[in-house]
Design a protein around this motif. Structure first.
Motif, PDB file in Angstrom:
ATOM      1  N   ILE A 171       0.824  -1.320  -0.226  1.00 28.37           N
ATOM      2  CA  ILE A 171       0.011   0.131   0.023  1.00 28.37           C
ATOM      3  C   ILE A 171       0.923   0.926   0.187  1.00 28.37           C
ATOM      4  O   ILE A 171       0.245   2.441  -0.631  1.00 28.37           O
ATOM      5  N   VAL A 172       1.956   1.099   1.314  1.00 30.47           N
ATOM      6  CA  VAL A 172       2.691   2.272   1.063  1.00 30.47           C
ATOM      7  C   VAL A 172       3.419   2.806  -0.318  1.00 30.47           C
ATOM      8  O   VAL A 172       3.573   3.988  -0.828  1.00 30.47           O
ATOM      9  N   PRO A 173       3.780   2.272  -1.324  1.00 28.10           N
ATOM     10  CA  PRO A 173       4.576   2.632  -2.679  1.00 28.10           C
ATOM     11  C   PRO A 173       3.317   3.505  -3.216  1.00 28.10           C
ATOM     12  O   PRO A 173       3.612   4.167  -4.421  1.00 28.10           O
ATOM     13  N   ASN A 174       1.903   2.354  -2.909  1.00 28.41           N
ATOM     14  CA  ASN A 174       0.985   3.214  -3.844  1.00 28.41           C
ATOM     15  C   ASN A 174       0.464   4.460  -3.611  1.00 28.41           C
ATOM     16  O   ASN A 174       0.137   4.852  -4.820  1.00 28.41           O
ATOM     17  N   LEU A 175       0.456   4.694  -2.427  1.00 30.76           N
ATOM     18  CA  LEU A 175       0.130   6.043  -1.838  1.00 30.76           C
ATOM     19  C   LEU A 175       1.490   7.049  -2.128  1.00 30.76           C
ATOM     20  O   LEU A 175       1.278   8.075  -2.026  1.00 30.76           O
ATOM     21  N   PHE A 176       2.267   6.316  -2.525  1.00 27.65           N
ATOM     22  CA  PHE A 176       3.482   7.369  -2.680  1.00 27.65           C
ATOM     23  C   PHE A 176       3.056   7.867  -4.037  1.00 27.65           C
ATOM     24  O   PHE A 176       3.391   9.429  -4.271  1.00 27.65           O
ATOM     25  N   LEU A 293      -8.896   3.628  -9.895  1.00 29.10           N
ATOM     26  CA  LEU A 293      -9.592   3.026  -9.797  1.00 29.10           C
ATOM     27  C   LEU A 293      -8.984   2.137 -10.468  1.00 29.10           C
ATOM     28  O   LEU A 293      -9.067   0.813 -11.079  1.00 29.10           O
ATOM     29  N   LEU A 294      -9.071   3.140 -12.512  1.00 26.77           N
ATOM     30  CA  LEU A 294      -8.461   2.579 -12.756  1.00 26.77           C
ATOM     31  C   LEU A 294      -6.751   2.382 -13.957  1.00 26.77           C
ATOM     32  O   LEU A 294      -6.845   1.636 -14.937  1.00 26.77           O
ATOM     33  N   SER A 295      -6.275   3.037 -12.544  1.00 22.98           N
ATOM     34  CA  SER A 295      -5.165   2.503 -12.620  1.00 22.98           C
ATOM     35  C   SER A 295      -3.969   1.204 -12.021  1.00 22.98           C
ATOM     36  O   SER A 295      -2.717   0.917 -12.284  1.00 22.98           O
ATOM     37  N   GLY A 296      -5.127   0.330 -11.236  1.00 23.05           N
ATOM     38  CA  GLY A 296      -4.460  -0.687 -10.574  1.00 23.05           C
ATOM     39  C   GLY A 296      -4.230  -0.813  -9.212  1.00 23.05           C
ATOM     40  O   GLY A 296      -3.548  -1.171  -8.639  1.00 23.05           O
ATOM     41  N   TYR A 319       1.422   4.152 -15.008  1.00 23.30           N
ATOM     42  CA  TYR A 319       2.920   3.241 -15.180  1.00 23.30           C
ATOM     43  C   TYR A 319       3.406   3.972 -14.461  1.00 23.30           C
ATOM     44  O   TYR A 319       4.495   3.047 -14.205  1.00 23.30           O
ATOM     45  N   TYR A 320       3.429   4.657 -13.397  1.00 25.87           N
ATOM     46  CA  TYR A 320       4.037   5.497 -12.217  1.00 25.87           C
ATOM     47  C   TYR A 320       3.709   4.057 -11.286  1.00 25.87           C
ATOM     48  O   TYR A 320       5.717   3.710 -10.551  1.00 25.87           O
ATOM     49  N   LEU A 321       2.726   3.744 -10.769  1.00 28.77           N
ATOM     50  CA  LEU A 321       2.500   2.599  -9.786  1.00 28.77           C
ATOM     51  C   LEU A 321       3.732   1.404 -10.349  1.00 28.77           C
ATOM     52  O   LEU A 321       4.284   0.743  -9.464  1.00 28.77           O
ATOM     53  N   LEU A 322       3.571   0.568 -11.592  1.00 25.22           N
ATOM     54  CA  LEU A 322       4.232  -0.325 -11.957  1.00 25.22           C
ATOM     55  C   LEU A 322       5.704   0.639 -11.801  1.00 25.22           C
ATOM     56  O   LEU A 322       6.345  -0.428 -11.101  1.00 25.22           O
ATOM     57  N   LEU A 323       5.942   1.211 -12.254  1.00 27.29           N
ATOM     58  CA  LEU A 323       7.766   1.725 -11.479  1.00 27.29           C
ATOM     59  C   LEU A 323       8.270   2.078 -10.330  1.00 27.29           C
ATOM     60  O   LEU A 323       8.827   1.501  -9.809  1.00 27.29           O
ATOM     61  N   LYS A 325       6.787   0.549  -7.483  1.00 26.48           N
ATOM     62  CA  LYS A 325       6.730  -0.574  -6.957  1.00 26.48           C
ATOM     63  C   LYS A 325       7.614  -1.709  -8.021  1.00 26.48           C
ATOM     64  O   LYS A 325       8.370  -2.274  -7.177  1.00 26.48           O
ATOM     65  N   GLY A 326       8.412  -1.142  -9.324  1.00 25.54           N
ATOM     66  CA  GLY A 326       9.076  -1.715  -9.472  1.00 25.54           C
ATOM     67  C   GLY A 326      10.454  -1.507  -8.889  1.00 25.54           C
ATOM     68  O   GLY A 326      11.391  -2.396  -8.465  1.00 25.54           O
TER      69      GLY A 326
END
Length: 364
Positions: A171-176, A293-296, A319-323, A325-326
């Motif tokens: 959750i924290v990377p998503n909130l970042f 909601l639509l970004s994952g 794209y930002y969330l994938l990056l 978390k990566g």
């Protein structure tokens, strides 16, 4: 008193009616959002992309694979031949999990001592736990249908990139990403609208500044403030929530700046259209809520209807969330990040171009 109250209410209704932009913002977006959110905000995991590594090659293991294929929860099933393929498929998010059927599965099954291994993508901890329950039920159902009785099959689960399924690591990377998006959007969407509302917009237009320079002057402060906000959140993620940053910090900040540039373009576009700060804030949240909601952010994009999934391609947050978390969890390389950075750059240029076009139109 009641008559004055009704007179005031009548005045407010007339003001809303006469303000066409606010009327559209108040009525149309909620109708669109309730339609989209009903499909997007689902915690069900109906489309599991699964890989199978069958070391046994027996009739029983083939029957299990066929049973998995017929399940309504399995979207696709890939066969792998080597252990290296498993990590590659999970690393590139082509599969959520890999089922490993060990040698001797058929023999142990008849002896009621069989086990299979499941390797999950721990970056999607919530989805992985739900999928684990589904796969357990599917395998239990397989033995009941095949042998007319339930034979115990032990499941040995392993979660890559988040072995302990720590919720903070997810959750924290998503909130970042999401919090910085809100900061950048609000700062830029209010910038031009504030000038119009205060009556200083015309004063800026008569200066020698080119419209591009004006937009750039609005963009850079928001970019700097949002980047500073990102740094504070990064410190909180590492030192308060113990989320590891395995990857490259320069890559992380490159992604931060590019993402904030794209979101600031959206904010400036909204601000160029708005006459008041209230309209700008409403317009921002019209974009922010679907982005969540639509970004994952909360639920996998794969769980959404096929006609809705392409919308996510136009959201920089995806794209930002994938990056993020990566970088946080798996040490994504610069070469792998290009396919995430380029769409954000492209969307940022498009949004800035549209903002420039509307800014010039409204400044005449």
């Amino acid at each position: 008193m009641i008559s004055r109250l009704f007179a005031l209410m009548k005045k407010e209704f007339l003001a809303i009616k006469n303000d066409k932009k606010s009327l559209v913002v108040v009525i149309i977006p909620p109708l669109i959002q309730i339609f989209i959110f009903a499909f997007a905000a689902t915690l069900e995991v109906k489309h599991i992309n699964l890989a199978v590594f069958d070391k046994d090659g027996s009739v029983q293991s083939q029957q299990l694979i066929q049973h998995l294929k017929t399940s309504e929860y399995i979207n696709s099933l890939r066969r792998v031949e080597h252990l290296d393929q498993i990590e590659e498929l999970i690393d590139t998010e082509k599969v959520l999990a890999t089922l490993v059927i060990p040698q001797g599965f058929a023999k142990n099954l008849t002896a009621a001592d069989a086990e299979v291994g499941i390797i999950f993508d721990g970056r999607h901890s919530n989805t992985a736990q739900i999928a684990e329950g589904y796969l357990t039920a599917i395998i239990t159902n397989f033995t009941a249908q095949t042998f007319n009785r339930e034979l115990p099959i032990s499941l040995q689960s392993h979660f890559l990139y988040n072995q302990n399924l720590n919720n903070f690591w997810w959750i924290v990377p998503n909130l970042f990403g999401s919090i910085t998006m809100i900061v950048a959007m609000i700062l830029t969407s209010l910038s031009i609208a504030r000038e119009r509302e205060l009556g200083t917009f015309e004063q800026i237009l008569v200066t020698p500044l080119h419209p591009f320079e004006i937009l750039l002057g609005k963009l850079l402060p928001a970019l700097l403030i949002s980047t500073f906000e990102s740094t504070l959140i990064l410190f909180a993620a590492v030192f308060l929530f113990d989320v590891p940053v395995i990857g490259s910090l320069p890559l992380l900040y490159t992604g931060v700046v590019i993402f904030l540039f794209s979101m600031s373009g959206v904010g400036l576009f909204i601000s160029a259209l708005s006459n008041t700060q209230q309209q700008a804030i409403l317009g921002s949240f019209v974009f922010i809520l679907p982005s969540f909601l639509l970004s994952g952010f909360a639920t996998p994009i794969e769980n959404m209807p096929s006609w809705l999934q392409p919308v996510a391609e136009f959201l920089p947050l995806k794209y930002y969330l994938l990056l993020i978390k990566g970088v946080f969890l798996k040490d994504i390389s610069w070469s792998d990040s290009v396919e995430l950075l380029l769409p954000m750059i492209g969307l940022g240029i498009v949004f800035m171009g549209i903002a420039m076009m509307f800014f010039r139109k409204h400044s005449r």
